[in-house]
Scaffold this active site. Sequence first.
Site, PDB file in Angstrom:
ATOM      1  N   SER A 161       0.845  -1.202   0.000  1.00  0.00           N
ATOM      2  CA  SER A 161       0.000   0.000   0.000  1.00  0.00           C
ATOM      3  C   SER A 161       0.883   1.257   0.000  1.00  0.00           C
ATOM      4  O   SER A 161       1.655   1.461  -0.948  1.00  0.00           O
ATOM      5  CB  SER A 161      -0.955  -0.070   1.194  1.00  0.00           C
ATOM      6  OG  SER A 161      -1.979   0.872   1.091  1.00  0.00           O
ATOM      7  N   GLU A 211     -13.945  11.956  -8.260  1.00  0.00           N
ATOM      8  CA  GLU A 211     -13.685  13.156  -9.066  1.00  0.00           C
ATOM      9  C   GLU A 211     -12.625  12.904 -10.120  1.00  0.00           C
ATOM     10  O   GLU A 211     -12.068  13.836 -10.684  1.00  0.00           O
ATOM     11  CB  GLU A 211     -13.244  14.307  -8.157  1.00  0.00           C
ATOM     12  CG  GLU A 211     -14.305  14.771  -7.191  1.00  0.00           C
ATOM     13  CD  GLU A 211     -15.591  15.165  -7.882  1.00  0.00           C
ATOM     14  OE1 GLU A 211     -15.532  15.726  -8.987  1.00  0.00           O
ATOM     15  OE2 GLU A 211     -16.669  14.877  -7.333  1.00  0.00           O
ATOM     16  N   HIS A 251      -4.449  -0.789  -3.904  1.00  0.00           N
ATOM     17  CA  HIS A 251      -5.889  -0.976  -3.633  1.00  0.00           C
ATOM     18  C   HIS A 251      -6.674  -0.613  -4.888  1.00  0.00           C
ATOM     19  O   HIS A 251      -7.681   0.087  -4.813  1.00  0.00           O
ATOM     20  CB  HIS A 251      -6.357  -0.074  -2.477  1.00  0.00           C
ATOM     21  CG  HIS A 251      -5.703  -0.366  -1.169  1.00  0.00           C
ATOM     22  ND1 HIS A 251      -6.049  -1.442  -0.390  1.00  0.00           N
ATOM     23  CD2 HIS A 251      -4.726   0.286  -0.498  1.00  0.00           C
ATOM     24  CE1 HIS A 251      -5.306  -1.435   0.719  1.00  0.00           C
ATOM     25  NE2 HIS A 251      -4.500  -0.407   0.665  1.00  0.00           N
TER      26      HIS A 251
END
Lengths: 290, 290
Positions: free
Chosen positions: A146, A164, A188
């Site tokens: 991550s 967005e 992810h």
Amino acid sequence: MKIMQKIKGTLIPIGGNEDKGIEESEIYTLEFIDDGILFHVVEAAGGVDANIVVIPTASSIPVEVGENYLTAFSTLGCKHVEVLDIRSKEDSETEHAIELIKNADCVMLSGGDQSKITDKIGGTTIHSILIERYKNDEGFVIAGTSAGAMVMANEMIAGGSASESFIKGAVNMYKGLGLIPELIIDTHFIRRGRFGRQSEAVAKFPNLIGFGLAEDTGMIIRNGNECTVIGSGMVIVFDGSTLTHNNEKILKEGTPMTMANLTIHVLSNGDEYNIKTRKVKVLPIEAPFI
Amino acid sequence: MKIMQKIKGTLIPIGGNEDKGIEESEIYTLEFIDDGILFHVVEAAGGVDANIVVIPTASSIPVEVGENYLTAFSTLGCKHVEVLDIRSKEDSETEHAIELIKNADCVMLSGGDQSKITDKIGGTTIHSILIERYKNDEGFVIAGTSAGAMVMANEMIAGGSASESFIKGAVNMYKGLGLIPELIIDTHFIRRGRFGRQSEAVAKFPNLIGFGLAEDTGMIIRNGNECTVIGSGMVIVFDGSTLTHNNEKILKEGTPMTMANLTIHVLSNGDEYNIKTRKVKVLPIEAPFI
């Protein structure tokens, strides 16, 4: 540091684990042990006798994360695992820290907030040692999950809204550790729907290659060039070198973007990607899971 | 129906509106009126004197959705708007329905569940009239939002998990109305993270072109070929004709997929796409919003 020399170390960025709704859910980053990703890390580092140093700096709960990694590596049979709990630039300059990094066969960067790694390790003595050893030491492994994966890039994704995405300014960039400046790494990738922010990042830096690592999926990157997918998911590769139109540079913030002819690869377990040639080598269909 | 004749009608698939967490949130599909998409529909249909027929068949609350459209079109000044509340194949065979569709300048398909449209309109007399008029009548418009957009394809995405995407079998396909068989259309594309399921759909049908319509974004498709983006978001185009590797056909269900060299375009307001040539024509940067 010599320029253009062949890199001898190995990087293993990992996409993080199943998203349970907690941002950068670092407390879950260990579940992937079952699926063998951590096993690959140990193997690349030379096996269970390797000196492994866990750096939980990105995490907001570094003690717990450090302990989880100790348990996880010990379950795999590793005998020499230490946690280096760096919480400041000063911590990165201690003799203890320097000694640990100098003697490590493998450094494991935990999940959390990637900017913390840049702020607390970037530009310090152990950052220099990490780069030096990654370049020169055969078999030296830097793994990260991550945040710990994203920070391997130079142009690092620091945050950004998935909803967005494709609106200029939705992605926030920051400086990473610069271990592999050819890449922009996101993690992810599937569950959090991060296609848009990786596309915008590649539009900003079209000479770089975007890697979007799914949960429970990693890349073994050897010699700074040869990449092999490990784990149960996929890696989405964004190659902006084929773009025939990209208005990112001239758009105002908040405006939807246009990009024509972006090349995408979807790679899964065993598939290979060459960073220099930008070519994919896929696994024959009958090949076993690695 | 004549084959290979030039299509004279216009399709306007719309990506649906902001996702507020309700699946296929049809009750919100009218908010985009502020952003001018419905205005484009009216304009394409010939203006406020056009005969507009709203079909809320996809919706689970067809009466409310029908009323919302009546209000929305009347706010735009439209004088001749009727709701055709088809709830069964029998409803699609009534003289009333046939007359309305024969005399409409514009048919608007609401959001909801796209399979309902296939099940209740597909193969009926009004389906035939829709196809016939779309092919032969200059200025005849079929618009659809969300489910109403997806059903325009022949190979229709019926559902599928975003989080399991790129795993073979994550996307469910069904037959649509076949108005534009060259396309696979997906909607609510950005907020719901639907890149994976569109990629899988294109992997299944690599000769087709995938359109992923963002919220509050539509495509005006003229002559079955020339597409122009309208609205505030973007349309992601998936062109599988460049794929050099695609193992979808031979993979077992539940296995992560591999695709090499998929071409992606990110198009925004005013950008154009030609279905036959598969070429993008982007708007000059100084052009006004349309």
